[in-house]
Design an enzyme around this catalytic site. Structure first.
Site, short mmCIF file in Angstrom:
data_model
loop_
_atom_site.label_atom_id
_atom_site.label_comp_id
_atom_site.label_asym_id
_atom_site.label_seq_id
_atom_site.Cartn_x
_atom_site.Cartn_y
_atom_site.Cartn_z
N TRP A 171 -2.89 -2.67 -1.66
CA TRP A 171 -2.54 -4.05 -2.01
C TRP A 171 -3.32 -4.92 -1.04
O TRP A 171 -3.08 -4.88 0.17
CB TRP A 171 -1.03 -4.23 -1.83
CG TRP A 171 -0.49 -5.54 -2.32
CD1 TRP A 171 -0.12 -5.84 -3.60
CD2 TRP A 171 -0.21 -6.71 -1.54
NE1 TRP A 171 0.36 -7.12 -3.66
CE2 TRP A 171 0.32 -7.68 -2.41
CE3 TRP A 171 -0.37 -7.03 -0.20
CZ2 TRP A 171 0.69 -8.95 -1.99
CZ3 TRP A 171 0.02 -8.29 0.24
CH2 TRP A 171 0.53 -9.24 -0.66
N ASN A 173 -1.57 2.02 5.74
CA ASN A 173 -0.66 1.00 5.21
C ASN A 173 -0.36 0.07 6.38
O ASN A 173 -0.29 0.52 7.51
CB ASN A 173 0.62 1.73 4.74
CG ASN A 173 1.66 0.79 4.17
OD1 ASN A 173 1.42 -0.40 4.05
ND2 ASN A 173 2.81 1.35 3.83
N GLY A 174 -0.21 -1.23 6.13
CA GLY A 174 0.11 -2.16 7.21
C GLY A 174 -1.12 -2.93 7.65
O GLY A 174 -2.11 -3.02 6.90
N GLU A 210 8.16 -14.42 -11.61
CA GLU A 210 7.60 -13.14 -11.16
C GLU A 210 7.00 -12.32 -12.29
O GLU A 210 5.94 -11.75 -12.14
CB GLU A 210 8.71 -12.27 -10.55
CG GLU A 210 9.04 -12.56 -9.12
CD GLU A 210 9.97 -11.49 -8.56
OE1 GLU A 210 11.07 -11.30 -9.11
OE2 GLU A 210 9.59 -10.86 -7.56
N LYS A 267 13.00 -14.79 -11.17
CA LYS A 267 12.77 -13.67 -12.08
C LYS A 267 11.74 -14.04 -13.13
O LYS A 267 10.83 -13.29 -13.43
CB LYS A 267 14.07 -13.26 -12.81
CG LYS A 267 15.07 -12.46 -12.03
CD LYS A 267 14.67 -11.05 -11.67
CE LYS A 267 13.92 -10.99 -10.38
NZ LYS A 267 14.63 -10.94 -9.14
N LYS A 303 6.60 -4.20 -4.34
CA LYS A 303 8.04 -3.96 -4.26
C LYS A 303 8.52 -4.03 -2.83
O LYS A 303 9.62 -4.49 -2.54
CB LYS A 303 8.35 -2.59 -4.87
CG LYS A 303 9.82 -2.24 -4.91
CD LYS A 303 10.53 -3.05 -5.97
CE LYS A 303 12.02 -2.80 -6.00
NZ LYS A 303 12.71 -3.87 -6.74
N HIS A 327 17.19 -36.77 -8.82
CA HIS A 327 16.50 -37.31 -7.65
C HIS A 327 15.02 -36.96 -7.64
O HIS A 327 14.36 -37.03 -6.61
CB HIS A 327 17.16 -36.79 -6.36
CG HIS A 327 18.58 -37.24 -6.22
ND1 HIS A 327 18.92 -38.55 -5.97
CD2 HIS A 327 19.74 -36.57 -6.37
CE1 HIS A 327 20.25 -38.66 -5.94
NE2 HIS A 327 20.77 -37.47 -6.18
N GLU A 382 17.57 -17.72 -8.61
CA GLU A 382 17.22 -16.34 -8.96
C GLU A 382 16.68 -16.27 -10.39
O GLU A 382 15.71 -15.55 -10.66
CB GLU A 382 18.45 -15.43 -8.77
CG GLU A 382 18.29 -13.98 -9.13
CD GLU A 382 17.19 -13.25 -8.36
OE1 GLU A 382 16.63 -13.81 -7.41
OE2 GLU A 382 16.86 -12.12 -8.75
N CYS A 437 0.83 -1.20 0.00
CA CYS A 437 0.00 0.00 0.00
C CYS A 437 0.86 1.26 0.00
O CYS A 437 1.94 1.28 0.59
CB CYS A 437 -0.89 0.04 1.23
SG CYS A 437 -1.94 -1.39 1.37
N ARG A 482 5.24 0.06 -6.00
CA ARG A 482 5.16 -0.72 -4.77
C ARG A 482 4.18 -1.88 -4.89
O ARG A 482 4.22 -2.82 -4.10
CB ARG A 482 4.72 0.18 -3.60
CG ARG A 482 5.74 1.23 -3.24
CD ARG A 482 5.14 2.27 -2.31
NE ARG A 482 4.77 1.75 -1.02
CZ ARG A 482 5.59 1.61 0.02
NH1 ARG A 482 6.85 1.99 -0.10
NH2 ARG A 482 5.17 1.13 1.16
C1 AGP Z 1 12.48 -9.79 -6.07
O1 AGP Z 1 12.43 -9.74 -7.46
C2 AGP Z 1 11.15 -9.86 -5.44
N1 AGP Z 1 10.36 -8.74 -5.81
C3 AGP Z 1 11.10 -10.23 -3.97
O2 AGP Z 1 11.41 -11.58 -3.89
C4 AGP Z 1 12.00 -9.44 -3.01
O3 AGP Z 1 13.33 -9.79 -3.22
C5 AGP Z 1 11.59 -9.77 -1.56
O4 AGP Z 1 10.28 -9.35 -1.35
C6 AGP Z 1 12.51 -9.13 -0.55
O5 AGP Z 1 12.53 -7.75 -0.67
P1 AGP Z 1 13.60 -6.87 0.09
O6 AGP Z 1 14.92 -7.15 -0.51
O7 AGP Z 1 13.15 -5.46 -0.10
O8 AGP Z 1 13.57 -7.30 1.52
#
Ligand code: AGP
Length: 622
Positions: A74, A100-101, A502, A499, A617, A518, A495, A2, A27
């Site tokens: 969000w 927010n929160g 996501e 990526k 984000k 395995h 990673e 949010c 965000r």
């Molecule tokens: C990364 O591409 C993601 N958006 C997500 O996994 C992110 O790395 C994770 O939420 C942690 O965020 P931070 O590094 O701000 O703690």
């Protein structure tokens, strides 16, 4: 997650709120709304979906109000529907709140308020706030500062992590905002004041900013900004001047922020080298003060989430192999509720690009608290690795390493991952130098290798982007991908898979290459491409064999391998070549083609690369 924006000044508030919300879009959100105060009334407009939907609804409804609050939501409590979108109003529609929160005790408060006759129109935790303020205002009208006092007393009843902004039609010259473990920054302009969840929303208006601390609230009026603690004491605080360049938050000709940020990585690595490498006898300067903070460490534990967790796995490899310190990496969300037994002389590292990730912050707080009752050698030693100064983690830890990546807008972390890796190289080398686990000569060799990385990334970007874009066409309809790697490149396989899922919504798995036989090998057929990271080094032959196993099951094989590697050329159907660097440094390069591959597959599929569905984000809820 949010996003909150608030404005009080002389300009029309709605436009400022909407442009502020646009700057918080990165965000992540699924509905939005604004409320302004004009001619003694609250004017609230909300819409499900992206901001253009809100803009459409505002056409013709806009007021010349000069005070207002805005929000991108969000969804947590209640679906992403208009009735759950913020702002939420009290029953008399005189008070509007954005939050927010999460309010953890909202159920009890809701029942209590319902018992008093208050009606709820949403499923959110937020809606208790305007009702509580209204309830208290009715009882405390006689006070000197009724609105401020009613918000303060309301906050005293809330449990959880939150930031709020509130306006009231009966106090049309006041905007009140408060912070309890969710980010909120104040901005000071010429006769105008702002608040926002992130500095990005303030940059076009002012460089004079003040970050609210937990347990603080602010009242904006045309006469100025007043800061209070939750006990109601007035605090004296001075804004600081931000040295950010507004251009850094523009796309600068790139189609998406993510692509721009991938291209910024050579500069990010250079900046980190400038920040942490010196020409003196002691080649690394982490600016850790006192330097003894890093002495006598027997164990390291790293807490992180998502991409930061992947960077931490590379960090573990470096800290163990270079500095010889046993290192354990935990998902922060798991560690928080099932922590490892306490070991003495332990360095705890929290890794978070945003510095606000609730899981990571909560895990660090828990660790600090449980160790605070113990004898000296068990006391918490906390180091934060973050990209955001002034973020929550910086207030919590004893020492901070900044990753100097500049603001990252794309939800998918790219340049901040590369920058986190750099922090781990420097930390591992510094510890290796102190503990004499590496010779000075080896440390200088590794540093010399690091200095070559920016040009090597530039070569990948220049030589390969077009090829990778063409390759991406083949995967527009692909449903599954497997990424494999070993040793220091296993986290890069994870990673690469993260990526891709996501931003392209393709199911992807990362595996240690040796584990494929395995179980996951059962998934392989002609429809499941396999990406293998096969850099020269101790386990090169093993990775090639694992890749052959995949090929024998008809999988299309893509290799991230060293330029001119003949064996790789025979093994893989397609090679994404990178410079033949020492295996130890290779993650800094091998991740780049994987970022480009996922970017181009997602872009080819016509998806919203910078704001993928359901993602935020900055994940500020646990
Ligand atoms: C990364 O591409 C993601 N958006 C997500 O996994 C992110 O790395 C994770 O939420 C942690 O965020 P931070 O590094 O701000 O703690």
């Amino acid at each position: 997650m949010c996003g909150i924006v608030g404005y009080l000044g002389t300009q029309a508030a709605t436009g400022i709120l909407i442009s502020g919300l646009e700057r918080l879009e990165y965000r992540g959100y699924d509905s939005a709304g604004v409320a302004t105060v004009w001619e003694g009334k609250i004017h609230s407009v909300r819409a499900k979906g992206k901001l253009y939907k809100l803009r459409e609804k505002l056409e013709g409804q806009d007021t010349p109000a000069t005070i207002g609050i805005g929000h991108t939501r969000w969804a947590t409590h209640g679906k992403p529907e208009e009735h759950n979108a913020h702002p939420h109003l009290d029953m008399s529609q005189r008070i509007a709140v954005v939050q927010n929160g999460i309010i953890e005790n909202y159920r009890e408060l809701r029942e209590e308020l319902k018992g008093k006759g208050y009606e709820f129109l949403s499923k959110t935790d937020t809606e208790v706030i305007p009702h509580l303020i209204s309830d208290i205002l009715q009882e405390t009208k006689a006070g000197d500062e009724p609105f401020l006092e009613a918000v303060r007393l309301t906050i005293a009843r809330l449990e959880g992590a939150f930031a709020i902004a509130v306006v009231c039609a009966d106090y049309p010259d006041e905007l009140i905002t408060a912070r309890q473990q969710a980010p909120l920054t104040l901005g000071f302009g010429q006769g105008e004041f702002f608040c926002a969840s992130d500095i990005t929303a303030l940059i076009p208006h002012t460089r004079a900013i003040l970050t609210l601390e937990n347990g603080e609230m602010a009242r904006m009026t045309p006469l100025g900004m007043e800061i209070y603690n939750f006990a109601g004491d007035r605090l004296k605080k001075t804004p600081r001047t931000l040295d950010w360049n507004p251009v850094s938050v523009e796309k600068q000709g790139f189609r998406h922020y993510m692509l721009k940020e991938i291209y910024e990585q050579p500069a990010v690595v250079r900046t980190n080298i400038e920040a942490y490498v010196t020409d003196t006898e002691h080649p690394i300067n982490l600016s850790i003060n006192p330097p003894e903070f890093l002495d006598g460490i027997e164990h390291i534990q790293i807490l992180a989430c998502g991409t930061s967790w992947h960077a931490s796995l590379v960090g573990k490899y470096l800290l163990e192999q270079l500095a010889g310190i046993p290192t354990f990496v935990y998902y922060a969300s798991e560690f928080r509720y099932s922590p490892s037994p306490m070991m003495p002389n332990t360095l705890t590292i929290g890794v978070t690009q945003s510095g606000e990730t609730a899981d990571t912050i909560a895990a660090l707080e828990m660790e600090k608290e449980r160790r605070s009752h113990k004898e000296e050698k068990f006391k918490a030693r906390l180091l934060g690795i973050t990209n955001r100064s002034e973020s929550t983690i910086t207030h919590l830890v004893d020492q901070v390493m900044y990753t100097h990546a500049g603001i990252e807008i794309g939800v998918a972390a790219t340049k901040t991952f590369e920058a986190q890796l750099m922090s781990f190289y420097f930390l591992a080398l510094e510890l290796a130098a102190r503990r004499k686990t590496l010779s000075d000569e080896t440390i200088h060799q590794i540093l010399a290798g690091l200095k070559q990385i920016p040009t090597q990334i530039e070569s990948i970007l220049e030589d390969q982007e077009k090829d990778i874009e063409d390759l991406a066409h083949a995967f527009v309809d692909t449903q599954d991908f497997i990424f494999i790697g070993r040793g220091i490149n296993f986290p890069i396989a994870l990673e690469g898979a993260l990526k891709l899922k996501e931003i392209s919504y393709i199911h992807a798995e990362g595996y240690p290459a040796g584990e494929m036989k395995h179980g996951p090998i059962a998934l392989l057929d002609v429809k499941v491409p396999v990406v293998a990271i096969a850099m020269p080094g101790a386990i090169y032959e093993k990775v090639i064999s694992n890749a052959q196993e995949a090929k024998a099951r008809d999988a299309l094989l893509i290799g991230v391998a060293a330029i001119d590697d003949r064996e790789a050329e025979h093994t893989f159907d397609k090679i994404l070549p990178v410079a033949a660097v020492d295996e130890l440094l290779s993650p800094l390069l091998t991740v780049i083609p994987l970022q480009l591959l996922s970017y181009h597959i997602a872009a080819r599929r016509g998806l919203d690369v910078d704001q993928p569905r359901n993602l935020a984000k900055s994940v500020t809820v646990e």
